[in-house]
Design a protein around this motif. Structure first.
Motif, PDB file in Angstrom:
ATOM      1  N   ILE A   1       0.859  -1.182   0.000  1.00 38.38           N
ATOM      2  CA  ILE A   1       0.000   0.000   0.000  1.00 38.38           C
ATOM      3  C   ILE A   1       0.894   1.230   0.000  1.00 38.38           C
ATOM      4  O   ILE A   1       1.836   1.325   0.798  1.00 38.38           O
ATOM      5  CB  ILE A   1      -0.936   0.026   1.222  1.00 38.38           C
ATOM      6  N   LEU A   2       0.604   2.172  -0.887  1.00 38.97           N
ATOM      7  CA  LEU A   2       1.357   3.415  -1.009  1.00 38.97           C
ATOM      8  C   LEU A   2       0.469   4.570  -0.560  1.00 38.97           C
ATOM      9  O   LEU A   2      -0.689   4.654  -0.955  1.00 38.97           O
ATOM     10  CB  LEU A   2       1.771   3.624  -2.473  1.00 38.97           C
ATOM     11  N   LEU A   3       1.011   5.460   0.258  1.00 41.27           N
ATOM     12  CA  LEU A   3       0.242   6.605   0.755  1.00 41.27           C
ATOM     13  C   LEU A   3       0.256   7.738  -0.263  1.00 41.27           C
ATOM     14  O   LEU A   3       1.312   8.304  -0.564  1.00 41.27           O
ATOM     15  CB  LEU A   3       0.813   7.093   2.088  1.00 41.27           C
ATOM     16  N   THR A   4      -0.903   8.079  -0.791  1.00 39.05           N
ATOM     17  CA  THR A   4      -1.078   9.189  -1.707  1.00 39.05           C
ATOM     18  C   THR A   4      -2.358   9.927  -1.330  1.00 39.05           C
ATOM     19  O   THR A   4      -3.155   9.436  -0.534  1.00 39.05           O
ATOM     20  CB  THR A   4      -1.161   8.716  -3.171  1.00 39.05           C
ATOM     21  N   HIS A   5      -2.566  11.105  -1.928  1.00 36.85           N
ATOM     22  CA  HIS A   5      -3.645  11.977  -1.474  1.00 36.85           C
ATOM     23  C   HIS A   5      -4.463  12.567  -2.615  1.00 36.85           C
ATOM     24  O   HIS A   5      -3.949  12.782  -3.715  1.00 36.85           O
ATOM     25  CB  HIS A   5      -3.082  13.123  -0.623  1.00 36.85           C
ATOM     26  N   GLU A   6      -5.711  12.876  -2.272  1.00 37.30           N
ATOM     27  CA  GLU A   6      -6.619  13.619  -3.150  1.00 37.30           C
ATOM     28  C   GLU A   6      -6.613  15.095  -2.729  1.00 37.30           C
ATOM     29  O   GLU A   6      -7.486  15.849  -3.101  1.00 37.30           O
ATOM     30  CB  GLU A   6      -8.041  13.023  -3.013  1.00 37.30           C
ATOM     31  N   LEU A   7      -5.617  15.514  -2.020  1.00 37.13           N
ATOM     32  CA  LEU A   7      -5.626  16.779  -1.303  1.00 37.13           C
ATOM     33  C   LEU A   7      -5.722  18.012  -2.189  1.00 37.13           C
ATOM     34  O   LEU A   7      -6.454  18.953  -1.890  1.00 37.13           O
ATOM     35  CB  LEU A   7      -4.367  16.867  -0.431  1.00 37.13           C
ATOM     36  N   ASN A   8      -4.968  18.055  -3.289  1.00 35.74           N
ATOM     37  CA  ASN A   8      -4.919  19.257  -4.117  1.00 35.74           C
ATOM     38  C   ASN A   8      -4.497  18.901  -5.536  1.00 35.74           C
ATOM     39  O   ASN A   8      -4.270  17.734  -5.871  1.00 35.74           O
ATOM     40  CB  ASN A   8      -3.986  20.305  -3.504  1.00 35.74           C
ATOM     41  N   ASN A   9      -4.357  19.929  -6.379  1.00 34.89           N
ATOM     42  CA  ASN A   9      -3.991  19.706  -7.777  1.00 34.89           C
ATOM     43  C   ASN A   9      -2.683  18.947  -7.908  1.00 34.89           C
ATOM     44  O   ASN A   9      -2.550  18.064  -8.756  1.00 34.89           O
ATOM     45  CB  ASN A   9      -3.853  21.048  -8.506  1.00 34.89           C
ATOM     46  N   PHE A  10      -1.712  19.300  -7.080  1.00 39.22           N
ATOM     47  CA  PHE A  10      -0.405  18.656  -7.189  1.00 39.22           C
ATOM     48  C   PHE A  10      -0.504  17.166  -6.888  1.00 39.22           C
ATOM     49  O   PHE A  10       0.014  16.337  -7.640  1.00 39.22           O
ATOM     50  CB  PHE A  10       0.601  19.324  -6.259  1.00 39.22           C
ATOM     51  N   THR A  11      -1.135  16.809  -5.777  1.00 36.81           N
ATOM     52  CA  THR A  11      -1.195  15.390  -5.412  1.00 36.81           C
ATOM     53  C   THR A  11      -1.959  14.591  -6.462  1.00 36.81           C
ATOM     54  O   THR A  11      -1.570  13.465  -6.804  1.00 36.81           O
ATOM     55  CB  THR A  11      -1.845  15.193  -4.030  1.00 36.81           C
ATOM     56  N   MET A  12      -3.035  15.163  -6.987  1.00 39.22           N
ATOM     57  CA  MET A  12      -3.817  14.441  -8.001  1.00 39.22           C
ATOM     58  C   MET A  12      -3.081  14.366  -9.328  1.00 39.22           C
ATOM     59  O   MET A  12      -3.126  13.343 -10.021  1.00 39.22           O
ATOM     60  CB  MET A  12      -5.190  15.086  -8.165  1.00 39.22           C
ATOM     61  N   SER A  13      -2.384  15.440  -9.693  1.00 39.08           N
ATOM     62  CA  SER A  13      -1.649  15.411 -10.960  1.00 39.08           C
ATOM     63  C   SER A  13      -0.468  14.448 -10.897  1.00 39.08           C
ATOM     64  O   SER A  13      -0.130  13.795 -11.889  1.00 39.08           O
ATOM     65  CB  SER A  13      -1.174  16.820 -11.342  1.00 39.08           C
ATOM     66  N   GLU A  14       0.157  14.342  -9.730  1.00 42.92           N
ATOM     67  CA  GLU A  14       1.220  13.353  -9.569  1.00 42.92           C
ATOM     68  C   GLU A  14       0.670  11.933  -9.707  1.00 42.92           C
ATOM     69  O   GLU A  14       1.305  11.059 -10.303  1.00 42.92           O
ATOM     70  CB  GLU A  14       1.912  13.525  -8.217  1.00 42.92           C
ATOM     71  N   ALA A  15      -0.516  11.718  -9.186  1.00 48.02           N
ATOM     72  CA  ALA A  15      -1.148  10.401  -9.319  1.00 48.02           C
ATOM     73  C   ALA A  15      -1.397  10.069 -10.788  1.00 48.02           C
ATOM     74  O   ALA A  15      -1.156   8.936 -11.231  1.00 48.02           O
ATOM     75  CB  ALA A  15      -2.454  10.363  -8.535  1.00 48.02           C
ATOM     76  N   VAL A  16      -1.874  11.052 -11.536  1.00 47.82           N
ATOM     77  CA  VAL A  16      -2.102  10.852 -12.967  1.00 47.82           C
ATOM     78  C   VAL A  16      -0.779  10.608 -13.688  1.00 47.82           C
ATOM     79  O   VAL A  16      -0.657   9.711 -14.522  1.00 47.82           O
ATOM     80  CB  VAL A  16      -2.834  12.061 -13.574  1.00 47.82           C
ATOM     81  N   SER A  17       0.226  11.395 -13.353  1.00 46.49           N
ATOM     82  CA  SER A  17       1.517  11.306 -14.020  1.00 46.49           C
ATOM     83  C   SER A  17       2.159   9.935 -13.851  1.00 46.49           C
ATOM     84  O   SER A  17       2.726   9.378 -14.798  1.00 46.49           O
ATOM     85  CB  SER A  17       2.454  12.388 -13.478  1.00 46.49           C
ATOM     86  N   PHE A  18       2.065   9.365 -12.631  1.00 43.26           N
ATOM     87  CA  PHE A  18       2.749   8.101 -12.358  1.00 43.26           C
ATOM     88  C   PHE A  18       1.840   6.882 -12.548  1.00 43.26           C
ATOM     89  O   PHE A  18       2.309   5.748 -12.406  1.00 43.26           O
ATOM     90  CB  PHE A  18       3.325   8.117 -10.933  1.00 43.26           C
ATOM     91  N   TYR A  19       0.588   7.119 -12.901  1.00 37.83           N
ATOM     92  CA  TYR A  19      -0.333   5.990 -13.063  1.00 37.83           C
ATOM     93  C   TYR A  19       0.159   4.976 -14.097  1.00 37.83           C
ATOM     94  O   TYR A  19       0.151   3.763 -13.825  1.00 37.83           O
ATOM     95  CB  TYR A  19      -1.729   6.489 -13.429  1.00 37.83           C
ATOM     96  N   PRO A  20       0.586   5.397 -15.307  1.00 35.80           N
ATOM     97  CA  PRO A  20       1.027   4.394 -16.285  1.00 35.80           C
ATOM     98  C   PRO A  20       2.175   3.530 -15.786  1.00 35.80           C
ATOM     99  O   PRO A  20       2.215   2.324 -16.055  1.00 35.80           O
ATOM    100  CB  PRO A  20       1.451   5.245 -17.490  1.00 35.80           C
ATOM    101  N   GLN A  21       3.102   4.119 -15.040  1.00 36.87           N
ATOM    102  CA  GLN A  21       4.229   3.335 -14.536  1.00 36.87           C
ATOM    103  C   GLN A  21       3.775   2.340 -13.471  1.00 36.87           C
ATOM    104  O   GLN A  21       4.227   1.191 -13.452  1.00 36.87           O
ATOM    105  CB  GLN A  21       5.292   4.271 -13.966  1.00 36.87           C
ATOM    106  N   LEU A  22       2.898   2.784 -12.581  1.00 39.96           N
ATOM    107  CA  LEU A  22       2.378   1.866 -11.565  1.00 39.96           C
ATOM    108  C   LEU A  22       1.579   0.747 -12.214  1.00 39.96           C
ATOM    109  O   LEU A  22       1.691  -0.425 -11.828  1.00 39.96           O
ATOM    110  CB  LEU A  22       1.499   2.635 -10.565  1.00 39.96           C
ATOM    111  N   LYS A  23       0.778   1.111 -13.202  1.00 39.43           N
ATOM    112  CA  LYS A  23      -0.042   0.118 -13.904  1.00 39.43           C
ATOM    113  C   LYS A  23       0.842  -0.892 -14.627  1.00 39.43           C
ATOM    114  O   LYS A  23       0.499  -2.076 -14.732  1.00 39.43           O
ATOM    115  CB  LYS A  23      -0.955   0.837 -14.902  1.00 39.43           C
ATOM    116  N   ASN A  24       1.978  -0.430 -15.125  1.00 37.24           N
ATOM    117  CA  ASN A  24       2.882  -1.291 -15.877  1.00 37.24           C
ATOM    118  C   ASN A  24       3.683  -2.219 -14.977  1.00 37.24           C
ATOM    119  O   ASN A  24       3.912  -3.387 -15.326  1.00 37.24           O
ATOM    120  CB  ASN A  24       3.833  -0.435 -16.712  1.00 37.24           C
TER     121      ASN A  24
END
Length: 418
Positions: free
Chosen positions: A292-315
């Protein structure tokens, strides 16, 4: 090569538009913000984060402690008092209430299994289950986000929807009160909802009780999982959560995405943490047991980082699933009209469980809302929300769908090339 370019372009566009949304239309037409469907369709970032009244909440606020304030049991709340009286005998009185940072006088043996002191997750008090820190299935990431619902999360939720990706969202009761229709969207989209308290309060029971009650009031379901703020939990608080039927969900790795201060923790720190985590996964660290990795829905930065790294995590992971799914926890709420799929069902393509109308035995299609949120009522723009900082957050909505399209297209091309 076309594929590598498109594969990187999709998340990049999503990040650009989350962090630098188009200029809002300041003359946007007022919308009748009375339902989750209407709220989810807002594309104007200014309007998305404009406070609104939602009568089922505003009519009941006197039944809750002050929003964004420490909680204590209200004297007239007979249900809370009765519940506390029924469990108080099981709560240890020998464990002192904690303050941060841990004092030098606290025993090095960590008798209270205080996570803030030594990251203890296996209680020392008899009868308490261990905290959940990892997804039990191999090469699986228990995917989730803290501190929601965020007023500007439409773009992020649309991105997840475009990827057929479900997650666990840890909702703060005061955020749910501020943004009730946003909270409802999580359930409608098929995500799992857990509770997250705002304060490391002396009155942990009240914090947990009222967070659960606010989620029940707004979304229609009562969580059976929770995450402590900043991970600050000991066996006294665990015993209260356990008595309330709550499973404690922690994490193994932290992106620090919610801790950026521009000094000791920067944007680059967060990206380094993501990359270190991905490298650890590449090394095979999670081949036998997930994490389990700790990430947040807190603000634009946290959500955009989630989007940015999603393909790598998915891969790199075979499976990204809600935490409850990773644990094969098919009954995520006290109410029995909603279920999660098993892990095997989820990875086979059944992303949501059964959804039954509370007033009938008819099983609804999995694509429909199951929680039967409170009926829509008239609402109007009112005075600013107490959560002014969150209200200021903006995000792009329709443009992130374009970015999601590129991600989807790139994944399709990858499949075709292989």
């Amino acid at each position: 090569m076309l594929f590598p370019v498109l594969f990187q372009l999709g998340p990049l566009l999503a990040v650009i538009f989350l962090q630098h949304p188009p200029l809002a239309n300041t003359a946007a037409i007022e919308m009748d913000r009375t339902s989750e469907q209407v709220e989810a369709s807002i594309v104007d970032p200014d309007q998305e984060c404009t406070p609104y009244n939602y009568a089922p909440v505003t009519n009941q606020l006197n039944s809750f402690p002050q929003v964004w304030g420490p909680a204590s049991i209200l004297p007239e709340d007979s249900a809370a008092l009765a519940t506390w009286n029924s469990i108080s005998a099981t709560i240890p009185t020998s464990i002192a209430k904690k303050t941060q940072p841990p004092p030098s006088s606290y025993p090095s043996s960590d008798p209270d299994c205080w996570w803030t002191y030594g990251q203890c997750t296996t209680p020392k008090l008899a009868g308490l289950p261990p905290d959940v820190t990892a997804a039990s299935e191999p090469s699986t990431l228990g995917y989730g986000f803290d501190d929601g619902p965020n007023c500007s999360h439409n773009a992020f939720y649309d991105f997840l929807q475009s990827q057929n990706q479900k997650a666990t969202f840890y909702f703060i009761g005061s955020n749910v009160a501020d943004w009730p229709l946003e909270a409802q969207r999580a359930l409608v989209d098929g995500h799992e909802i857990c509770a997250l308290t705002t304060f490391s309060s002396e009155d942990a029971f009240a914090e947990l009780w009222y967070a659960m009650q606010m989620i029940k009031l707004v979304v229609g379901v009562t969580p059976t999982c929770w995450r402590p703020p900043y991970g600050d939990v000991d066996d006294r608080i665990r015993s209260i959560a356990h008595a309330l039927g709550l499973q404690t969900i922690m994490w193994e790795y932290d992106t620090a995405d919610a801790s950026v201060d521009g000094k000791t923790i920067t944007d680059q720190t967060v990206e380094n943490n993501y990359n270190d985590f991905i490298q650890k996964a590449e090394s095979g660290a999670f081949n036998l047991t997930g994490t389990i990795l700790l990430t947040h829905e807190l603000n634009n930065f946290t959500m955009s980082e989630a989007v940015s790294f999603y393909p790598q995590l998915k891969n790199i992971f075979q499976h990204l699933v809600p935490v409850g799914v990773s644990l094969n926890k098919t009954q995520p709420y006290v109410e029995t009209n909603y279920s999660l799929p098993t892990f095997e069902q989820y990875i086979s393509g059944t992303l949501t469980g059964s959804r039954v109308s509370p007033n009938s035995t008819t099983v609804l299609p999995s694509s429909t809302s199951s929680a039967s949120p409170p009926p829509s009522v008239s609402s109007s723009i009112d005075s600013p929300s107490p959560n002014a900082a969150t209200s200021a957050i903006k995000s792009g909505y329709d443009t992130v769908l374009l970015a999601a399209f590129f991600v989807t297209l790139s994944c399709s091309l990858q499949t075709a090339l292989h």
